[in-house]
Motif scaffolding. Structure first.
Motif, PDB file in Angstrom:
ATOM      1  N   ALA A  17       9.579  -2.809  32.389  1.00  0.00           N
ATOM      2  CA  ALA A  17       8.599  -2.197  31.329  1.00  0.00           C
ATOM      3  C   ALA A  17       9.369  -2.828  29.755  1.00  0.00           C
ATOM      4  O   ALA A  17      10.487  -2.850  29.778  1.00  0.00           O
ATOM      5  CB  ALA A  17       8.857  -0.727  31.203  1.00  0.00           C
ATOM      6  N   ARG A  18       8.561  -2.577  28.977  1.00  0.00           N
ATOM      7  CA  ARG A  18       8.969  -2.959  27.590  1.00  0.00           C
ATOM      8  C   ARG A  18       8.934  -1.777  26.724  1.00  0.00           C
ATOM      9  O   ARG A  18       9.682  -1.582  25.680  1.00  0.00           O
ATOM     10  CB  ARG A  18       7.915  -3.889  27.233  1.00  0.00           C
ATOM     11  N   PHE A  72      11.942   3.440  30.032  1.00  0.00           N
ATOM     12  CA  PHE A  72      12.657   2.365  29.276  1.00  0.00           C
ATOM     13  C   PHE A  72      13.686   2.476  28.418  1.00  0.00           C
ATOM     14  O   PHE A  72      14.561   2.246  28.158  1.00  0.00           O
ATOM     15  CB  PHE A  72      11.532   1.472  28.871  1.00  0.00           C
ATOM     16  N   ASN A  84      17.283   1.494  28.462  1.00  0.00           N
ATOM     17  CA  ASN A  84      18.028   0.526  27.679  1.00  0.00           C
ATOM     18  C   ASN A  84      19.008   1.193  26.862  1.00  0.00           C
ATOM     19  O   ASN A  84      20.105   0.487  26.559  1.00  0.00           O
ATOM     20  CB  ASN A  84      16.992   0.145  26.566  1.00  0.00           C
ATOM     21  N   PHE A 116      16.054  -7.742  30.472  1.00  0.00           N
ATOM     22  CA  PHE A 116      16.646  -7.104  29.228  1.00  0.00           C
ATOM     23  C   PHE A 116      17.882  -6.604  29.142  1.00  0.00           C
ATOM     24  O   PHE A 116      18.406  -6.098  30.192  1.00  0.00           O
ATOM     25  CB  PHE A 116      15.589  -5.832  28.644  1.00  0.00           C
ATOM     26  N   ASN A 154      10.255  -7.600  30.245  1.00  0.00           N
ATOM     27  CA  ASN A 154      11.523  -7.086  31.186  1.00  0.00           C
ATOM     28  C   ASN A 154      11.324  -7.273  32.575  1.00  0.00           C
ATOM     29  O   ASN A 154      10.522  -6.690  32.889  1.00  0.00           O
ATOM     30  CB  ASN A 154      11.743  -5.803  30.634  1.00  0.00           C
TER      31      ASN A 154
END
Lengths: 255, 337
Positions: free
Chosen positions: A205-206, A211, A215, B147, B172
């Motif tokens: 996933a971005r 996400f 992150n 990522f 990612n």
């Protein structure tokens, strides 16, 4: 003894005050060193991050990405589960045929579908929708089956005695009688969809709240992690309010 | 005394076995005594090449001989490993510098960098399909990378330098899924590190466009996008300074084995990585294994390598991966060397 019920305003004030006290205690614990901010950031740091991400638009885009995934997976699951559940709830043969499969599917957490979904759908958005779908379909089906089975058999028998066809019994008796329970079940499933979307966003996933949390974890930005958690709760609350409004509209006859 | 035949045989067998048992017992007792004296340390590892020296030192018995009982704990990511260091569960670990820098940026004083095991510049890189001959050819294409990894930083740096930051869709993709994503055509290019690096390189129709040696900080500072560093948990290391010194001696002996006898090292490491012997040897040879003597030069502050790490921290800020660049030298401790 005269027990007066507290007013709604009083109850709201108590709730608000408890939140303020909790946040102040948390902030004080971080500032005085009782809690290392590296392990749990103060609410002020979370607030600062919210403001920063609101101003650059990233917060909204992450919320929308997750909401889209949740709604797509949830709607797909309910579209399949509601008719299928009604059929299974009314036919003991169909239930007997489907029960073993359902028993197998029901305990599987959404995370367990990640490896297979990656093989089937790759790293596309469909893969994320499928995780939400697979994580919510079996529980949704169980709710619908139980709701359908809980309809008073006397009502069904009475309708049949009055000459109603199977379709009429379904439309006039079973559906209206089971709908309130189905809808309250779907409300719970919607909450469950949000836990599934976090699993879905762990991989490829971005954007999205899952996400954001993952992150943030990678870079030890604990305020981003907490912010992601807060946003999930807030979004679930908002969708719950929307769902209640829909429920009130659909079940107008119940009011 | 009235012994039955069976009892007599049992007693005789037991008596005849006594000298042998005493000998073995003597040995194992001394081994037990040594194990009891040994200092136990928790090591945070994985199958990544940065952990080869620690694994080799453990499996060869060199650590036990030095009175160190290393308990191997596996982690999927550097950030998970560093979280365990923070919570006191891990005493020594090799980690990608990006995670360490992220923690430093948050002001953590829980750990120190004590050594640099290797430079792996040639086993991490950007792969493209055969028709792609330059970064410019990647315009409008999909690039897969994990990522928050060193490969991600390499991609950001390469695309940034080529002015393509907004022209390539960077996705990612978890490291183990990258080869599959390429094969199924979901991505056009990928950045990965060993062992995925080796798998992609073996695919037909794929070629290596750039490796870590093309990273902007490599030429000047010899710093790759996410160099490995060996860290110690300060609270533990301060109480066990002599153990850390002994550990580093054994650790760099293992580095020497990796450098001088890769075939021998590969036989042991296959147990950790599950690679084929050939791939394992190639991966070992793909890294430059540093010696204990080189450490003082590498970790000298001010010095070229530490300056490179500082530039790397500043680059992470530029790419919005951390909020502020920490003063890296404050986390370097050469007193154990």
């Amino acid at each position: 003894m005269n027990h007066r019920q507290p007013s709604r305003a009083t109850l709201l004030s108590v709730g608000f005050a408890s939140v303020v006290v909790f946040l102040l205690a948390w902030e004080a614990a971080c500032r005085t060193g009782v809690i290392d901010p590296l392990f749990l950031p103060p609410p002020s740091a979370v607030g600062e991050r919210i403001v920063a991400m609101l101003s650059d638009g990233t917060l909204l885009s992450n919320v929308l990405a997750s909401t889209r995934r949740v709604m797509t997976g949830f709607i797909a699951a309910t579209v399949v589960a509601i008719p299928l559940g009604i059929v299974l709830g009314t036919s003991s043969y169909a239930r007997a045929a489907f029960d073993p499969i359902l028993s197998f599917l029901r305990p599987l957490p959404s995370m367990s579908w990640i490896p297979l979904s990656l093989l089937w759908f790759g790293i596309s958005e469909t893969q994320k929708y499928s995780i939400v779908f697979m994580g919510t379909f079996a529980p949704a089906l169980v709710y619908v089956i139980e709701a359908t089975r809980s309809v008073d058999p006397l009502l069904v028998r009475a309708a049949k005695n009055l000459g109603a066809s199977n379709w009429q019994v379904m439309r006039e008796v079973i559906l209206p009688a089971s709908l309130p329970q189905i809808l309250s079940g779907m409300k719970i499933i919607l909450g469950l969809s949000w836990t599934c979307v976090i699993s879905a966003e762990l991989v490829a996933a971005r954007e999205g709240l899952g996400f954001l949390i993952m992150n943030g974890k990678e870079f030890f930005q604990t305020e981003v992690v907490v912010l992601g958690m807060v946003m999930i709760s807030v979004t679930v609350l908002v969708t719950d309010i929307v769902f209640r409004a829909i429920e009130r509209k659909v079940l107008r006859w119940q009011a | 005394m009235n012994l039955s035949r069976r009892k007599f045989l049992h007693t005789s067998a037991a008596l005849s076995a006594l000298p042998a048992a005493a000998a073995v017992g003597g040995l194992s007792l001394s081994g037990f005594a040594r194990a009891a004296d040994a200092t136990t340390l928790q090591y945070g590892g994985s199958a990544w090449l940065g952990h080869y020296p620690a694994y080799l030192a453990m499996k060869s018995g060199a650590l036990s001989a030095a009175g160190i009982d290393q308990q191997w704990q596996s982690f999927g990511t550097s950030s998970a490993r560093m979280s365990a260091v923070l919570s006191g569960g891990i005493d020594i670990a090799c980690t990608g510098i990006v995670s360490a820098l992220a923690l430093m940026a948050r002001g953590s004083k829980h750990f120190s960098i004590v050594a640099v095991p290797e430079s792996f510049g040639r086993v991490e890189g950007l792969f493209v399909r055969d028709g792609v001959n330059s970064l410019q050819d990647l315009k409008g294409k999909k690039l897969g990378v994990t990522f928050a990894s060193s490969a991600h930083l390499l991609v950001l740096d390469l695309l940034g330098s080529a002015g393509l930051s907004n022209d390539v869709t960077v996705l990612n993709v978890p490291a183990p899924e990258i080869p599959g994503a390429i094969q199924s055509g979901q991505i056009d290019a990928a950045a990965a590190w060993t062992p995925q690096f080796n798998r992609i390189r073996a695919m037909t129709g794929m070629k290596l466009l750039a490796d870590d040696t093309q990273f902007s900080l490599y030429k000047k500072y010899n710093v790759t996008p996410g160099p490995d560093v060996l860290i110690v948990r300060n609270a533990w290391a301060e109480k066990n300074a002599d153990v850390v010194r002994k550990y580093l001696k054994v650790y760099f002996d293992a580095c020497q084995t990796l450098r001088d006898k890769p075939d021998e090292a590969a036989r042991t490491l296959i147990g950790l990585t599950g690679m084929s012997a050939l791939d394992q040897i190639e991966t070992i040879k793909g890294a430059e294994w540093y010696s204990l003597a080189q450490q003082t030069q590498l970790l000298k502050s001010p010095g070229n390598y530490v300056d490179g790490l500082q530039r790397l921290a500043e680059m992470l800020v530029t790419y919005k991966q951390i909020d502020k660049a920490p003063a890296v030298r404050q986390w370097i401790n050469t007193s154990y060397l």
